[in-house]
Design a protein around this motif. Structure first.
Motif, PDB file in Angstrom:
ATOM      1  N   GLY A   6     -13.551   6.793 -13.748  1.00  0.00           N
ATOM      2  CA  GLY A   6     -13.833   5.370 -14.023  1.00  0.00           C
ATOM      3  C   GLY A   6     -13.695   5.163 -15.519  1.00  0.00           C
ATOM      4  O   GLY A   6     -13.114   6.082 -16.226  1.00  0.00           O
ATOM      5  N   GLY A   7     -14.234   4.246 -15.928  1.00  0.00           N
ATOM      6  CA  GLY A   7     -14.442   4.091 -17.458  1.00  0.00           C
ATOM      7  C   GLY A   7     -15.018   5.460 -18.009  1.00  0.00           C
ATOM      8  O   GLY A   7     -14.731   5.740 -19.179  1.00  0.00           O
ATOM      9  N   TYR A  17     -15.107 -11.997  -0.692  1.00  0.00           N
ATOM     10  CA  TYR A  17     -14.504 -11.397  -2.065  1.00  0.00           C
ATOM     11  C   TYR A  17     -14.639  -9.733  -2.044  1.00  0.00           C
ATOM     12  O   TYR A  17     -15.640  -9.460  -1.583  1.00  0.00           O
ATOM     13  N   LEU A  18     -13.886  -9.198  -2.736  1.00  0.00           N
ATOM     14  CA  LEU A  18     -13.849  -7.832  -3.132  1.00  0.00           C
ATOM     15  C   LEU A  18     -14.222  -7.785  -4.866  1.00  0.00           C
ATOM     16  O   LEU A  18     -13.745  -8.494  -5.574  1.00  0.00           O
ATOM     17  N   LEU A  19     -15.275  -7.045  -5.132  1.00  0.00           N
ATOM     18  CA  LEU A  19     -15.830  -6.807  -6.397  1.00  0.00           C
ATOM     19  C   LEU A  19     -15.500  -5.505  -6.968  1.00  0.00           C
ATOM     20  O   LEU A  19     -16.189  -4.514  -6.341  1.00  0.00           O
ATOM     21  N   ILE A  20     -14.755  -5.159  -7.680  1.00  0.00           N
ATOM     22  CA  ILE A  20     -14.353  -3.763  -8.183  1.00  0.00           C
ATOM     23  C   ILE A  20     -15.219  -3.544  -9.816  1.00  0.00           C
ATOM     24  O   ILE A  20     -14.564  -4.411 -10.692  1.00  0.00           O
ATOM     25  N   ASN A  21     -16.383  -2.933  -9.575  1.00  0.00           N
ATOM     26  CA  ASN A  21     -17.125  -2.847 -10.845  1.00  0.00           C
ATOM     27  C   ASN A  21     -16.705  -1.664 -11.246  1.00  0.00           C
ATOM     28  O   ASN A  21     -17.026  -0.441 -10.914  1.00  0.00           O
ATOM     29  N   ILE A  22     -16.065  -1.689 -12.632  1.00  0.00           N
ATOM     30  CA  ILE A  22     -15.931  -0.446 -13.229  1.00  0.00           C
ATOM     31  C   ILE A  22     -16.749  -0.072 -14.373  1.00  0.00           C
ATOM     32  O   ILE A  22     -16.589  -0.463 -15.628  1.00  0.00           O
ATOM     33  N   GLY A  23     -17.688   0.780 -14.188  1.00  0.00           N
ATOM     34  CA  GLY A  23     -18.463   1.325 -15.365  1.00  0.00           C
ATOM     35  C   GLY A  23     -18.366   2.741 -15.616  1.00  0.00           C
ATOM     36  O   GLY A  23     -17.086   2.955 -15.770  1.00  0.00           O
ATOM     37  N   SER A  24     -18.950   3.723 -15.499  1.00  0.00           N
ATOM     38  CA  SER A  24     -18.743   5.206 -15.676  1.00  0.00           C
ATOM     39  C   SER A  24     -17.847   5.664 -14.612  1.00  0.00           C
ATOM     40  O   SER A  24     -17.066   6.273 -14.891  1.00  0.00           O
ATOM     41  N   GLY A  25     -18.329   5.205 -13.517  1.00  0.00           N
ATOM     42  CA  GLY A  25     -17.448   5.594 -12.314  1.00  0.00           C
ATOM     43  C   GLY A  25     -16.890   4.162 -11.741  1.00  0.00           C
ATOM     44  O   GLY A  25     -17.030   3.038 -12.330  1.00  0.00           O
ATOM     45  N   THR A  72      -8.047 -11.136  -0.247  1.00  0.00           N
ATOM     46  CA  THR A  72      -6.866 -11.603  -1.002  1.00  0.00           C
ATOM     47  C   THR A  72      -7.591 -12.073  -2.483  1.00  0.00           C
ATOM     48  O   THR A  72      -6.941 -11.825  -3.555  1.00  0.00           O
ATOM     49  N   ARG A  73      -9.173 -12.039  -2.377  1.00  0.00           N
ATOM     50  CA  ARG A  73      -9.525 -12.479  -3.753  1.00  0.00           C
ATOM     51  C   ARG A  73     -10.216 -10.920  -4.130  1.00  0.00           C
ATOM     52  O   ARG A  73     -11.276 -10.392  -3.558  1.00  0.00           O
ATOM     53  N   VAL A  74      -9.717 -10.602  -5.405  1.00  0.00           N
ATOM     54  CA  VAL A  74     -10.676  -9.422  -5.891  1.00  0.00           C
ATOM     55  C   VAL A  74     -10.662  -9.529  -7.327  1.00  0.00           C
ATOM     56  O   VAL A  74      -9.562  -9.841  -8.301  1.00  0.00           O
ATOM     57  N   TYR A  75     -11.896  -9.327  -7.873  1.00  0.00           N
ATOM     58  CA  TYR A  75     -12.412  -9.566  -8.909  1.00  0.00           C
ATOM     59  C   TYR A  75     -12.531  -8.316  -9.588  1.00  0.00           C
ATOM     60  O   TYR A  75     -13.334  -7.357  -8.797  1.00  0.00           O
ATOM     61  N   PHE A  76     -12.422  -8.068 -10.771  1.00  0.00           N
ATOM     62  CA  PHE A  76     -12.664  -6.864 -11.582  1.00  0.00           C
ATOM     63  C   PHE A  76     -13.799  -7.055 -12.841  1.00  0.00           C
ATOM     64  O   PHE A  76     -13.707  -8.302 -13.542  1.00  0.00           O
ATOM     65  N   GLY A  77     -14.518  -6.341 -12.811  1.00  0.00           N
ATOM     66  CA  GLY A  77     -15.718  -6.318 -14.089  1.00  0.00           C
ATOM     67  C   GLY A  77     -16.198  -5.067 -14.385  1.00  0.00           C
ATOM     68  O   GLY A  77     -15.620  -3.872 -13.895  1.00  0.00           O
ATOM     69  N   GLY A  78     -17.123  -4.917 -15.125  1.00  0.00           N
ATOM     70  CA  GLY A  78     -17.628  -3.799 -15.799  1.00  0.00           C
ATOM     71  C   GLY A  78     -17.248  -3.474 -17.195  1.00  0.00           C
ATOM     72  O   GLY A  78     -16.284  -4.201 -17.611  1.00  0.00           O
TER      73      GLY A  78
END
Length: 614
Positions: free
Chosen positions: A214-215, A185-193, A313-319
């Motif tokens: 980013g954030g 899976y792909l993890l998109i971690n959105i913090g400062s960047g 195809t599995r893309v998770y977003f967090g941060g």
């Protein structure tokens, strides 16, 4: 869980007046054995492991071969004391960290713990304070490693952890079935960047890309544009804004859609484009909304490109940019749908705020190998996913003085997917999703609340030799009623709401107050009676013709399920007539108008069953 007192929302000063009820937040602290902490820019997440002693009702003896004339009981239930492992995760604002550390120090009994695992950008900043207060050595762990470990853990152990957000749908949250294999899976971690991480296995992951936009960009530019310094206030402004007042759309340039390129008229052609050509002041709300769209679209396009490049195809977003905010989830979702033409869905996590703390804890607990067990969310001790819709919850999401909790209990056996299922990913054990069916939801919540007095009564009766049972039963009543009221307003709190999850929640609340099974004495009596007639019933069924046997079995199955699910009408009858039993239940079934069966080599080839009112 709101605390008495509160800190100044505009400062990070420590408020010593805050009192923390140990039984509600830092639960079972006297048995805590291992700690981990994840300190971000504004929130602290604390994790610890404890052992919990509670009563368990188990079948002690079961004899289905005895004759009905035998005098000895055939079915017996015994109540035993068991010790199980529990994981606790608590999330609170950094403003309360000193008060919380003082509280833990004052209530910590176990002195074997010497080290606390720490991660997050604030781990260095608060290192000396933690070591001074808790007398524990701070051992820092890599932030990304902890994040991935935590993500793997929740995806494997918590059903309906991931969800798709649909802001304008009847149900905001559409929870996904747990996949037997969570990788890759792909993890998109959105913090400062932004960090884009490809996760291939439990221990194999790679940062394959990222962005400096980013954030932190949203926060920084937002502060310059609106003079608003708080991140949550910026999002509140954005939720009220209209980006089309600031953004230049395709139709602003071409007078409508650009059909040959497949561009609709409402598509953003230039973020903030109107500010260069319009001589007027723009509202803070409109500028915040435009900025949010600009950054979300940029992140969404990057995520899509990397997903396509790596065939994921599995893309998770967090941060912290996400944090359950409806505006960010909506704009990210829109961006992903647009750039992939609906082929990839943006997935969010119910517990994404805890991932770092969970991962840091797992790093410190490797000697116990917690991944060899299955863990289940304890609804009685977990806050659940709160309502994030601005329309439903207009209160600023800074929520100073508020603590969120997640508790997970180690299960007796490791859970695996049933091997006989052809496709475990498509199997749904529940017939109705009460999260989406409002009419059924109201009905079942009413049924459970209406039955609460009866459950309390039976809980006390199951332990009538214990004088404090009445007090514990009353605490159960208050807690479970509060959970039901929460689920009325936030049916998505613990994932998809079903009759099964309502029963689980009730069971967790009963266990919380040491009532392993309020119905144990009834089960013992009725199962013992049933077993005495078992051989006689089997013999009588075997003597029937083939068609009569099927009819009898189906009728018995329906009557048994009436009891098993505790239908309200049957509950009412049982309250008024204690002698109501299986034969009476069969007589109460709706009339069977047509029942046609044929067989060949003992196989059913054709059968029709129609139920009508009498």
């Amino acid at each position: 869980m709101a605390l008495s007192g509160g800190a100044d929302r505009g400062s990070h000063s420590m408020d010593k007046s805050i009192t923390l009820p140990p039984d509600e937040i830092f639960r079972n602290l006297e048995n805590a054995k291992r700690f981990a902490i994840d300190i971000g820019g504004s929130l602290t997440k604390l994790a610890y492991y404890s052992t919990v002693q509670h009563k368990v009702a188990k079948v002690r003896s079961f004899d289905h071969k005895a004759k009905e004339t035998d005098g000895d009981p055939l079915y017996e239930i015994s109540v035993q004391e068991e010790i199980t492992a529990r994981l606790h995760f608590i999330k609170f604002e950094n403003a309360y960290i000193e008060t919380c550390l003082d509280f833990i120090k004052d209530h910590l009994v176990n002195t074997e713990t010497k080290v606390i695992k720490a991660t997050g950008g604030g781990a260095h900043k608060f290192k000396d304070l933690i070591e001074k207060k808790l007398k524990l050595k701070v051992d820092k762990e890599d932030e990304m490693t902890c994040l991935i470990k935590g993500c793997n853990f929740v995806l494997k152990n918590i059903p309906h952890e991931a969800f798709v957000y649909a802001r304008h749908a009847d149900s905001e949250f559409r929870f996904q079935n747990t996949h037997p294999d969570i990788f890759p899976y792909l993890l998109i971690n959105i913090g400062s960047g932004v960090s884009i991480v490809k996760v291939e296995s439990e221990d194999k992951f790679e940062r394959i890309g990222g962005s400096s936009i980013g954030g932190g960009t949203f926060w920084g530019l937002g502060a310059l544009l609106t003079k608003t310094k708080r991140f949550d206030e910026l999002l509140q402004l954005a939720s009220k804004g209209q980006h089309t007042n600031v953004d230049m759309l395709v139709k602003d340039i071409y007078g409508g859609a650009y059909g040959s390129l497949g561009l609709t008229g409402d598509l953003i052609a230039s973020s903030f484009g109107k500010s260069a050509t319009t001589d007027k002041e723009f509202s803070k709300e409109d500028m915040a909304k435009s900025l949010l769209h600009m950054i979300s679209n940029d992140i969404g396009q990057l995520a899509c490109l990397y997903a396509k490049l790596h065939n994921l195809t599995r893309v998770y977003f967090g941060g912290f940019f996400i944090r359950g905010h409806p505006v960010t989830m909506h704009t990210i979702t829109y961006s992903i749908n647009f750039f992939t033409k609906g082929e990839v869905q943006a997935l969010f996590l119910r517990h994404e705020g805890y991932l770092g703390a969970i991962g840091a804890f797992l790093k410190g607990a490797e000697e116990d190998n917690p991944n060899q067990y299955s863990w289940g969310e304890n609804y009685a001790g977990s806050s659940g996913l709160m309502s994030v819709s601005p329309e439903l919850n207009p209160v600023q999401r800074a929520r100073s003085g508020t603590f969120d909790m997640l508790e997970m209990d180690r299960l007796e056996r490791q859970l695996v997917n049933l091997p006989l299922l052809q496709d475990p990913t498509s199997y749904i054990p529940d017939t109705v999703d009460l999260t989406e069916d409002a009419l059924s939801r109201d009905y079942w919540l009413f049924c459970f609340e209406d039955a609460l007095d009866g459950v309390v009564k039976r809980a006390v009766a199951s332990q009538k030799d214990q004088p404090e049972a009445v007090e514990r039963a009353e605490k159960f009543r208050q807690k479970y009623r509060h959970k039901l009221q929460t689920l009325r307003h936030q049916p998505f709190a613990y994932g998809s709401l079903t009759v099964r999850s309502l029963l689980d929640t009730r069971e967790h609340c009963l266990n919380e107050f040491n009532f392993p099974d309020p119905y144990s004495k009834i089960k013992q009596k009725e199962n013992d009676m049933a077993l005495k007639y078992y051989l006689k019933v089997v013999k009588s069924v075997e003597e029937l013709s083939w068609e009569q046997r099927q009819f009898t079995l189906v009728k018995g199955l329906l009557a048994g399920n009436v009891f098993d699910w505790g239908a309200k009408a049957v509950s009412d009858v049982l309250e008024s007539d204690p002698d109501f039993g299986f034969e009476q239940a069969k007589q109460q079934l709706q009339g069977m108008k047509t029942f046609k069966l044929s067989h060949n080599n003992d196989k059913i080839l054709n059968h029709k069953l129609f139920l009508t009112d009498k």
